[in-house]
Structures are given as C-alpha cells and as structure tokens.
Motif scaffolding. Structure first.
Motif, PDB file in Angstrom:
ATOM      1  N   CYS A  76       0.843  -1.203   0.000  1.00  8.91           N
ATOM      2  CA  CYS A  76       0.000   0.000   0.000  1.00  8.91           C
ATOM      3  C   CYS A  76       0.878   1.254   0.000  1.00  8.91           C
ATOM      4  O   CYS A  76       1.728   1.424   0.875  1.00  8.91           O
ATOM      5  CB  CYS A  76      -0.892  -0.009   1.243  1.00  8.91           C
ATOM      6  SG  CYS A  76      -1.868   1.502   1.451  1.00  8.91           S
ATOM      7  N   THR A  77       0.656   2.130  -0.984  1.00  8.31           N
ATOM      8  CA  THR A  77       1.424   3.377  -1.069  1.00  8.31           C
ATOM      9  C   THR A  77       0.561   4.601  -0.743  1.00  8.31           C
ATOM     10  O   THR A  77       0.971   5.733  -0.996  1.00  8.31           O
ATOM     11  CB  THR A  77       2.029   3.539  -2.474  1.00  8.31           C
ATOM     12  OG1 THR A  77       0.974   3.547  -3.448  1.00  8.31           O
ATOM     13  CG2 THR A  77       2.999   2.408  -2.789  1.00  8.31           C
ATOM     14  N   SER A  78      -0.644   4.358  -0.215  1.00 11.87           N
ATOM     15  CA  SER A  78      -1.530   5.477   0.133  1.00 11.87           C
ATOM     16  C   SER A  78      -0.854   6.386   1.160  1.00 11.87           C
ATOM     17  O   SER A  78      -0.018   5.944   1.954  1.00 11.87           O
ATOM     18  CB  SER A  78      -2.845   4.939   0.727  1.00 11.87           C
ATOM     19  OG  SER A  78      -3.458   4.021  -0.149  1.00 11.87           O
ATOM     20  N   THR A  79      -1.265   7.646   1.163  1.00  9.51           N
ATOM     21  CA  THR A  79      -0.780   8.581   2.175  1.00  9.51           C
ATOM     22  C   THR A  79      -1.583   8.344   3.453  1.00  9.51           C
ATOM     23  O   THR A  79      -2.794   8.556   3.476  1.00  9.51           O
ATOM     24  CB  THR A  79      -0.947  10.031   1.698  1.00  9.51           C
ATOM     25  OG1 THR A  79      -0.196  10.217   0.507  1.00  9.51           O
ATOM     26  CG2 THR A  79      -0.482  11.008   2.764  1.00  9.51           C
ATOM     27  N   ILE A  80      -0.899   7.887   4.501  1.00  7.62           N
ATOM     28  CA  ILE A  80      -1.583   7.512   5.746  1.00  7.62           C
ATOM     29  C   ILE A  80      -1.275   8.527   6.837  1.00  7.62           C
ATOM     30  O   ILE A  80      -0.106   8.809   7.136  1.00  7.62           O
ATOM     31  CB  ILE A  80      -1.149   6.103   6.202  1.00  7.62           C
ATOM     32  CG1 ILE A  80      -1.497   5.074   5.104  1.00  7.62           C
ATOM     33  CG2 ILE A  80      -1.829   5.727   7.514  1.00  7.62           C
ATOM     34  CD1 ILE A  80      -1.048   3.660   5.426  1.00  7.62           C
ATOM     35  N   VAL A  81      -2.345   9.080   7.429  1.00  9.57           N
ATOM     36  CA  VAL A  81      -2.224  10.030   8.538  1.00  9.57           C
ATOM     37  C   VAL A  81      -2.770   9.346   9.788  1.00  9.57           C
ATOM     38  O   VAL A  81      -3.913   8.865   9.803  1.00  9.57           O
ATOM     39  CB  VAL A  81      -3.012  11.326   8.248  1.00  9.57           C
ATOM     40  CG1 VAL A  81      -2.932  12.275   9.447  1.00  9.57           C
ATOM     41  CG2 VAL A  81      -2.473  12.002   6.993  1.00  9.57           C
ATOM     42  N   MET A  82      -1.974   9.285  10.852  1.00  8.76           N
ATOM     43  CA  MET A  82      -2.368   8.624  12.098  1.00  8.76           C
ATOM     44  C   MET A  82      -3.031   9.625  13.046  1.00  8.76           C
ATOM     45  O   MET A  82      -2.686  10.816  13.048  1.00  8.76           O
ATOM     46  CB  MET A  82      -1.148   7.995  12.771  1.00  8.76           C
ATOM     47  CG  MET A  82      -0.354   7.046  11.886  1.00  8.76           C
ATOM     48  SD  MET A  82      -1.341   5.713  11.174  1.00  8.76           S
ATOM     49  CE  MET A  82      -1.702   4.746  12.663  1.00  8.76           C
ATOM     50  N   MET A  83      -3.987   9.109  13.862  1.00 12.11           N
ATOM     51  CA  MET A  83      -4.705   9.951  14.824  1.00 12.11           C
ATOM     52  C   MET A  83      -4.734   9.238  16.173  1.00 12.11           C
ATOM     53  O   MET A  83      -4.861   8.010  16.224  1.00 12.11           O
ATOM     54  CB  MET A  83      -6.152  10.179  14.375  1.00 12.11           C
ATOM     55  CG  MET A  83      -6.324  10.644  12.941  1.00 12.11           C
ATOM     56  SD  MET A  83      -8.087  10.828  12.511  1.00 12.11           S
ATOM     57  CE  MET A  83      -8.641   9.116  12.554  1.00 12.11           C
ATOM     58  N   SER A  84      -4.639  10.009  17.275  1.00 15.76           N
ATOM     59  CA  SER A  84      -4.746   9.384  18.594  1.00 15.76           C
ATOM     60  C   SER A  84      -4.940  10.432  19.685  1.00 15.76           C
ATOM     61  O   SER A  84      -4.403  11.537  19.600  1.00 15.76           O
ATOM     62  CB  SER A  84      -3.500   8.555  18.910  1.00 15.76           C
ATOM     63  OG  SER A  84      -3.628   7.942  20.183  1.00 15.76           O
ATOM     64  N   ALA A  85      -5.725  10.020  20.710  1.00 13.38           N
ATOM     65  CA  ALA A  85      -5.891  10.879  21.889  1.00 13.38           C
ATOM     66  C   ALA A  85      -4.912  10.476  22.976  1.00 13.38           C
ATOM     67  O   ALA A  85      -4.825  11.128  24.019  1.00 13.38           O
ATOM     68  CB  ALA A  85      -7.323  10.761  22.408  1.00 13.38           C
ATOM     69  N   TYR A  86      -4.180   9.385  22.744  1.00  5.39           N
ATOM     70  CA  TYR A  86      -3.288   8.849  23.777  1.00  5.39           C
ATOM     71  C   TYR A  86      -1.829   8.872  23.333  1.00  5.39           C
ATOM     72  O   TYR A  86      -0.988   8.199  23.900  1.00  5.39           O
ATOM     73  CB  TYR A  86      -3.684   7.400  24.110  1.00  5.39           C
ATOM     74  CG  TYR A  86      -5.141   7.241  24.423  1.00  5.39           C
ATOM     75  CD1 TYR A  86      -5.632   7.535  25.691  1.00  5.39           C
ATOM     76  CD2 TYR A  86      -6.025   6.799  23.442  1.00  5.39           C
ATOM     77  CE1 TYR A  86      -6.985   7.391  25.971  1.00  5.39           C
ATOM     78  CE2 TYR A  86      -7.369   6.651  23.717  1.00  5.39           C
ATOM     79  CZ  TYR A  86      -7.856   6.953  24.984  1.00  5.39           C
ATOM     80  OH  TYR A  86      -9.182   6.812  25.265  1.00  5.39           O
ATOM     81  N   GLY A  87      -1.559   9.620  22.325  1.00  2.90           N
ATOM     82  CA  GLY A  87      -0.241   9.555  21.717  1.00  2.90           C
ATOM     83  C   GLY A  87       0.848  10.245  22.515  1.00  2.90           C
ATOM     84  O   GLY A  87       0.596  11.120  23.336  1.00  2.90           O
ATOM     85  N   THR A  88       2.048   9.787  22.272  1.00  2.10           N
ATOM     86  CA  THR A  88       3.243  10.418  22.832  1.00  2.10           C
ATOM     87  C   THR A  88       4.184  10.724  21.676  1.00  2.10           C
ATOM     88  O   THR A  88       3.950  10.327  20.530  1.00  2.10           O
ATOM     89  CB  THR A  88       3.946   9.471  23.818  1.00  2.10           C
ATOM     90  OG1 THR A  88       4.395   8.316  23.096  1.00  2.10           O
ATOM     91  CG2 THR A  88       3.004   9.050  24.930  1.00  2.10           C
ATOM     92  N   VAL A  89       5.263  11.419  21.986  1.00  2.48           N
ATOM     93  CA  VAL A  89       6.259  11.709  20.960  1.00  2.48           C
ATOM     94  C   VAL A  89       6.831  10.413  20.396  1.00  2.48           C
ATOM     95  O   VAL A  89       7.019  10.262  19.182  1.00  2.48           O
ATOM     96  CB  VAL A  89       7.388  12.590  21.531  1.00  2.48           C
ATOM     97  CG1 VAL A  89       8.514  12.747  20.506  1.00  2.48           C
ATOM     98  CG2 VAL A  89       6.842  13.954  21.928  1.00  2.48           C
ATOM     99  N   ASP A  90       7.046   9.435  21.257  1.00  3.30           N
ATOM    100  CA  ASP A  90       7.598   8.151  20.809  1.00  3.30           C
ATOM    101  C   ASP A  90       6.641   7.447  19.849  1.00  3.30           C
ATOM    102  O   ASP A  90       7.058   6.848  18.852  1.00  3.30           O
ATOM    103  CB  ASP A  90       7.889   7.246  22.006  1.00  3.30           C
ATOM    104  CG  ASP A  90       9.077   7.737  22.829  1.00  3.30           C
ATOM    105  OD1 ASP A  90       9.873   8.531  22.280  1.00  3.30           O
ATOM    106  OD2 ASP A  90       9.200   7.338  24.003  1.00  3.30           O
ATOM    107  N   THR A  91       5.347   7.508  20.168  1.00  4.02           N
ATOM    108  CA  THR A  91       4.345   6.886  19.299  1.00  4.02           C
ATOM    109  C   THR A  91       4.340   7.553  17.925  1.00  4.02           C
ATOM    110  O   THR A  91       4.288   6.894  16.882  1.00  4.02           O
ATOM    111  CB  THR A  91       2.942   6.986  19.926  1.00  4.02           C
ATOM    112  OG1 THR A  91       2.971   6.424  21.227  1.00  4.02           O
ATOM    113  CG2 THR A  91       1.918   6.258  19.075  1.00  4.02           C
TER     114      THR A  91
END
Length: 457
Positions: A76-91
């Motif tokens: 898959c070469t789609s442009t993927i944008v991740m979302m999260s309410a629990y994210g950290t810099v490491d994530t």
C-alpha cells in the motif's frame, strides 16, 4: 480530481463526523471500524484503492500501528495520517518510521484535518509530477530513441547498452558538441541506477578550491567562517551516476582524490577525518586524447586506467552524415513546437547544404542552426536562405572539415571519397550505374564502397 479516502476508527461518532466533513470537501469516503476491517478492504479492493487513509492508533483487534505495518507490507502506497488521543512523541516517531505521512492528536479541529490533507495532496501532486518527469526523461534517453543510423553511432549505442547495468567506469572521448552528455544521460537512464540521481560537474569550469568542495564536500569550519557541513557530489550521487565533464582538466591533487574514490569506494570531506562509503558510477568525458596527456605528464596513468575501463570514441558529425537528416527532423519538430511555427521540413537545396557542410561544432552547432532556421522560415519549409550565412557561403568546395588535431591523409581522403559518392548518388537519384560513370569507377567498386561506408540508398 476526486480523491478516495478511508477512515479507520473504532468510534462511530468520529468516523461519521469526519465522513460528513470530508464528503462536503469532495472526498469519496469509506469507513472501517478497526485495523482488521481496513486490511480486509485493502485485500478486496486493492492495496492502493485509497489515495488517503486517516487511521486511529488505539483500536481493538488490529491497532493503528499494526495496520500501518501490514498495509505497507501489502504494498500500500496510500498517504496515511495517524490519529490518537493517547499519543506520545515516541508513538508519533514510530508511526513516521513505519511510513505514516503525518500524525494528528485528538481532539482535533476540522481545519487541522483539512490542512493536513491539503498538504498531503500537494505532496502527492509533486510526487506524481516527479515520477512523470523521470519517466519522460527515461523515454527521451532510451537508446532506441537516440538518433543513430550511421554504423559508428549504432556501435557506440550497442556498447553502452551492453555495459549500462554495471558500475564500471566509462570514458567518452569526442570533440565538443558531439553529444557526450546525452550519451552519459542515456547510459544512466538505461541502467539499474535510473531511479538514482544523475549529477554532473565540469572539471575545467570550476576553480580548484571550489571544485574540491563541490566533489567531496566539507565539514563545518573547513573554509573559514562557513558554519555548516555540506555533502559533496559523490555523496549526493549515492546510488546514481556522476558525470565528470572535461575530466582532463582535473588538477593533479584532485586526480589523486578521484583515484581513491574509484579504487576504494570511499570519499572524505574537506576538513573531515572519516571515510564515507559511496556507491556511484563515474562517467567521464574528454575532448582530448587522455593517453597522449598521460604521456605528456598531464594526467595520472593509474587514474587513466580507472576512468577508462570502457573507453568510447564518439564520432564527430562529419563522420556520421547519415544521421544529419534524422537529427534535422528531431530538432525541427522540437523548435516548431516551441515557436508555434508550422515548419515541417527542409527544402532539397537546404538539405544539400546541411549535408555538405563540415560541422566543426558538431551536433550542438546543427541544433543551433535549425533553431535559427525555424525562426527565420516564412512557410512550412526551411529554405537555403534561412540557413546561417556561413553555411550558405561554405558550399563551393568539398565539405571535409579537418579537425585541429587531424593529420591522417588516409582518413581525410576517405571522407572526400565518401562525399563524392554521396553527391553522385544524389545527382543520379540513386542510380548506381550512372553514379559509377560520374565517379569514373566500376559499378562493382561503387557497390563495394557503398557497403564499406554504410551509405543508405
């Protein structure tokens, strides 16, 4: 252009809200409740079924990072944008390492999502343009698209095609304007390195100190108050090709440095202490005989053998006259399109002049002459009076221009003989019996010489 977009989130309210907003912006939206459902969609519709993917990270069954990993593994070469309410810099960093384009923290604002997607669209547009440009360059420089009717040029292209996929150094030797850079680009475009960079530098046109930094780069402070490090062309050309034009102009101390790159496959920046491995194919070009320069002490013998593993002699235009009509048509088509003029051909008298002229500036001069002629032309054909004055004035005698380093009577006489044969065949419209009488040679001898010079009737 309508973009397809997949929203992957286990919260229905988030999916529905985003879907409504993005549908209003013109996106064709599909929803998936978790990573596994999204992977199933990719399996059903194809790995690249969606232009963009908005994916939550924390989900049941298959989470966002696992989806990202498996989607990329599926091609898959789609442009993927991740979302999260629990994210950290490491994530976020892990997501980017796995191939995500960007990362958005929840709760997000509508404008933030739209801006991220617009930036992604612009990135995709630039990538498409870059791919299209690369493909256009490859098409232009494919060996079969280069003009080569003459046996000598056909032999050159056959040799380059044979060595294209190897890292072996190639030395192109020929007069100015014979097309050495075109051949270097063709060698690159037809090789396994075609997706890598093609960089060039003229070893005579750059001052010595600047040339060293240009080729090998420098560390901070290597040049007084320059605060930043800069990679050299060998580093920048990693995985590709570096074209050294006029390599005979390389100063002695840089010849030593080039020799080390070719021998050991490493380079070192000016002011640096570390050797940096490089994977670069070096293609060199020279207008002079490097062997002669070695004998005179102007070029290192060990370097000569390194740069000329595959030596290629590029013939001057006067020795490949069969290619002139083809080159004329190629340049004519290009300049007619650029100028918008309806010029489609050259008159018989004009072509006769072009064929008889000596072309000391070779293909580059022919290109300039045709550009001028297209601009000067009044109708659909280039006439004799549209050609450059020196070409019109140089039609009284036999053509063979003698190069400044040419001393072979045998070669010059052969060119005169070939021109007389061509002239007689044009005069008799290809009638070989009449041509042999004009030339005062036997019909059998004429047939032999036509074959020997590779003259197409």
């Amino acid at each position: 252009m309508t973009h397809t977009l997949l929203i992957v989130d286990d919260e229905a309210i988030v999916r529905e809200t985003l879907a409504a907003i993005l549908a209003d912006e013109g996106y064709t939206v599909t929803e998936a409740a978790d990573g596994q459902e999204a992977l199933d969609l990719l399996d059903e519709q194809g790995a690249d079924a969606f232009d963009f993917v908005l994916c939550d990270i924390k989900m049941p069954r298959v989470d966002g990072l696992e989806f990202l990993r498996k989607a990329r593994a599926r091609g898959c070469t789609s442009t993927i944008v991740m979302m999260s309410a629990y994210g950290t810099v490491d994530t976020a960093l892990e997501a980017l390492k796995l191939g995500a384009y960007d990362y958005i923290s929840k709760p997000f604002k509508t404008d933030e999502v739209l801006l991220t997607l617009k930036k992604a669209e612009e990135r995709e547009r630039l990538l498409r343009e870059n791919r299209a440009l690369k493909e256009a360059i490859r098409r232009e420089y494919r060996f079969e698209n280069l003009v080569a009717r003459s046996p000598r040029m056909q032999a050159v292209l056959e040799l380059l095609a044979k060595v294209a996929d190897y890292r072996t150094s190639v030395l192109l030797v020929g007069e100015a304007g014979t097309g050495k850079e075109v051949l270097a680009r063709a060698l690159h475009a037809n090789s396994r390195r075609a997706d890598g960079p093609f960089l060039k530098v003229n070893c005579r046109a750059v001052p010595e100190a600047v040339l060293e930094a240009e080729l090998f780069g420098h560390e901070p402070g290597a040049f007084g108050d320059v605060p930043r490090a800069r990679p050299g062309l060998f580093e920048q050309a990693q995985g590709g090709t570096l074209f050294l034009e006029d390599v005979d102009g390389l100063p002695p101390f840089l010849q030593v440095r080039l020799l080390r790159v070719l021998q050991d496959g490493v380079t070192r920046r000016v002011g640096g202490a570390a050797d940096l491995p490089v994977d670069v194919r070096v293609v060199s070009a020279s207008q002079v005989d490097l062997k002669k320069l070695v004998a005179e002490g102007g070029f290192r013998e060990d370097l000569y053998y390194r740069v000329s593993v595959i030596p290629v002699l590029v013939p001057p235009l006067r020795e490949r006259r069969e290619d002139i009509p083809l080159l004329v048509n190629r340049f004519l088509e290009r300049f007619a399109q650029e100028t918008g003029k309806p010029v489609t051909g050259v008159s018989a008298e004009g072509m006769e002049m072009l064929l008889r002229y000596g072309w000391p500036g070779n293909v580059r001069e022919l290109e300039n002459v045709i550009e001028r002629a297209v601009v000067m032309a009044d109708g659909t054909a280039i006439e004799a009076n549209h050609l450059s004055p020196w070409i019109q004035e140089g039609q009284d005698g036999l053509f063979p221009a003698i190069g400044p380093d040419e001393y072979s009577i045998k070669k010059v006489v052969a060119r005169v003989e070939e021109e007389l044969i061509r002239r007689a065949l044009r005069k008799t419209r290809g009638n070989r019996s009449r041509a042999s009488r004009l030339l005062e040679i036997s019909h059998r001898t004429l047939l032999y010489k036509i074959k020997d010079y590779g003259i197409d009737l």
